[in-house]
Every structure is written in C-alpha cells, then in structure tokens.
Design an enzyme around this catalytic site. Structure first.
Site, PDB file in Angstrom:
ATOM      1  N   ARG A 233      49.565  35.488  37.652  1.00  0.00           N
ATOM      2  CA  ARG A 233      49.258  36.551  37.194  1.00  0.00           C
ATOM      3  C   ARG A 233      48.527  36.773  35.886  1.00  0.00           C
ATOM      4  NH1 ARG A 233      46.083  37.623  41.876  1.00  0.00           N
ATOM      5  NH2 ARG A 233      46.005  40.120  41.197  1.00  0.00           N
ATOM      6  N   GLU A 262      40.233  41.433  34.093  1.00  0.00           N
ATOM      7  CA  GLU A 262      39.596  40.116  34.642  1.00  0.00           C
ATOM      8  C   GLU A 262      38.055  41.412  35.343  1.00  0.00           C
ATOM      9  OE1 GLU A 262      40.664  37.542  37.213  1.00  0.00           O
ATOM     10  OE2 GLU A 262      41.436  37.560  35.860  1.00  0.00           O
ATOM     11  N   HIS A 281      39.207  32.240  35.901  1.00  0.00           N
ATOM     12  CA  HIS A 281      39.859  32.356  37.628  1.00  0.00           C
ATOM     13  C   HIS A 281      38.966  31.791  38.715  1.00  0.00           C
ATOM     14  CE1 HIS A 281      42.975  35.561  39.495  1.00  0.00           C
ATOM     15  NE2 HIS A 281      43.245  34.627  40.304  1.00  0.00           N
TER      16      HIS A 281
END
Length: 324
Positions: A233, A262, A281
């Site tokens: 994370r 993000e 990601h």
C-alpha cells in the site's frame, strides 16, 4: 467463522454494487438476486436496504463515509481487492457484518511483477531503453541476481508468492510477518534483515502498525547497492524520505506501484526522482483479472446463500485475513 445468515429463499436478496467501470460480470446470479447499483453520491441512501455489498470500486473510500452506525445494514461486505483499508471504519469494525476480500486472485501476478522489476533493475533495462531511443551504443555490465538476498515484508499469500518466485531466481529470501513462526521472521528482525538485503520488497497490509514503516531511518539502514520495491500500500512508505534516499544515493534504486495519493498527479516530484521506476498500481492486473474477481464473488455468494462458511473472512481488528 460461521456464515452470515442468508435470507429466506422466497425473497430475493438485495445485492448492492459500488460501481466502477467496467461493471462486474455476475453470471449465475443474474435473475436470482435483486441487484442495485450505487456510486459515491447514492451509497449512503441505499446501504440500509442491502443484504450484501460488493465493493467493486476498490479505489473509493465511500464506504467509510457512508456506513450506517445504527439500524439496518448489509450483513456481508465483499471488496474486490486484497486490501480493506479503503472501507474499514470504526462502525463497520464494531458491527456484526462479515467482511471478505479478493485473497488469492492477485498473488502470482504480483509475484511475477516483482520478479520483473528485480530483473529490470539488475539488468539496467530502463537505461537500455533510454540509450536505444537515443541511438547510443554503450556497453555496460549488469548484476547477477542469483546469490543476492531479498527481504520480503508481508507474510500473507502475496508475500509468500513473491518469496517463492524470487527463490526460483536463486535469490536467498527472508520473509517478515506480524508474528514469527516457521519460515517467517518477526517484525523485531526487520531492521537486521533490511540492512543485509540487496532487495527489500514491501507487500504488507496497511494497518496502524505498518503505516509509514518505511521511513528515513529504515532507508538509512539499507546498503548503498540495495533496491526497494513497494507493491503493498502506498501509505506504508514515506515517499519524501524515499526520494531523498535515492537522490542522496543512500540506496541504488526503487520501484513503486502504489502511492499515498492515486492517481499520481503530473506535478508530483516522484516522476523525476533518479533511480525510481513508477507504475500505475498495475502489478496484479493481468488480462482477465476482472473476470476472475467476478467469478470469485459469485462463488462466495453461492456459499453464503447455501449457509456455508465463507472463505477470505477478514479479521476486522487486524485488517487482513489471518491464519497464514
């Protein structure tokens, strides 16, 4: 863990989906279940009438804001992600609602992605591509990875898959978890293992204990030749401290696939940090991954409907699925 009680089959279950594009394919549930759709603006009003909530938009924090404190609420929440920090709130944690996650879908894809990053950095592939675009022939030597050491932080299925894949490349790998056990080092050994590692891989869940765990002190422990990878994370890493460690050459390189905020904005200084590989990601997202997530949920739903114990049940106090 016993299954949450399913409704009487004479009445259709109300399944509420927090939507994202493309929407989930729910196959065999079509016609058997009353499916409602919500976005961030409508979730709070629809939650009390739902029996089950499918958090398909796992980038949204809407569940934390909309979760009802008292009164009717879903008996089961499933998130189409490995992490649950985006939806967990005190009211949900204190409730009798069962939470499950997408454990098992992303393990091997993320492990393969980490292996690709390790190979790319060891073999200097980013620089090779830059020189190719510049039409410049520049011979260099690259690093042999067999015989190097890796410290993988996070002993869940993703961390274990990463460790197994790195071992297959000849890398001596130490796995660090919350609780020491056979094959897993405890958190008290992390500093020692990071200090001797060539590769430090972050694959831990985000909890109160892991928030910001990779900070300036820990980057200072690493060898100047070592490299850091985060596929856990974004909030596990002090991004400013990592940028400084790279700029000052405390460490040789890093790769981030997850970030504190993000998507990473075009104005972020991280784009320009020397020796940093940035990816959006995507480490677990292989072709067909959304269909796998949909199939997994349908199978879990049919267990719940039949009154069988659910798998992938999250310990809401810890923030992950325990037991491994």
């Amino acid at each position: 863990m016993t299954a949450p009680t399913s409704p009487h089959m004479a009445e259709k279950t109300t399944l509420l989906v927090l939507d994202a594009e493309p929407p989930p394919r729910l196959g065999r549930l079509t016609g058997r279940v009353r499916i409602e759709h919500a976005d961030e603006s409508t979730l709070a009003s629809l939650l009390p009438a739902a029996d089950v909530l499918l958090v398909w938009d796992f980038t949204s924090h809407a569940v934390r804001r909309a979760w009802p404190g008292e009164g009717p609420r879903p008996r089961w929440v499933h998130t189409a992600s490995a992490g649950v920090d985006h939806l967990m709130c005190p009211e949900l944690a204190a409730s009798d609602t069962v939470v499950t996650n997408a454990r098992g879908v992303f393990d091997q894809p993320i492990a393969e992605y980490v292996a690709a990053l390790v190979l790319a950095m060891a073999k200097d592939l980013p620089r090779t591509w830059e020189l190719q675009r510049a039409r410049e022939w520049r011979h260099r030597e690259s690093q042999r990875i067999a015989g190097t050491r890796a410290c993988v932080v996070g002993s869940g299925p993703i961390g274990r898959a990463i460790a197994q894949t790195l071992k297959a490349l000849g890398i001596t790998t130490a796995l660090v978890g919350r609780t020491p056990r056979s094959g897993v080092h405890g958190p008290e050994e992390l500093d020692r293992l990071m200090a001797r590692a060539d590769w430090v891989v972050s694959a831990a869940p985000l909890t109160a204990d892991t928030y910001g765990m990779f900070d300036a002190r820990r980057f200072g422990l690493m060898q100047p030749s070592a490299r850091f990878v985060n596929v856990g994370r974004g909030q596990l890493v002090d991004e400013e401290a990592l940028a400084q460690a790279l700029s000052r050459r405390w460490i040789a390189g890093a790769a981030l696939d997850v970030f504190e905020h993000e998507p990473l904005g075009p104005g972020s200084p991280l784009w320009e940090v020397p020796g940093l590989i940035v990816s959006p990601h995507m480490s677990g997202d292989t072709v067909g991954w959304r269909d796998e997530l949909g199939t997994q949920f349908v199978e879990l739903y049919e267990r719940w409907e039949a009154g069988k114990p659910l798998t992938n049940v999250v310990d809401k106090s810890r923030g992950y699925v325990p037991g491994h």
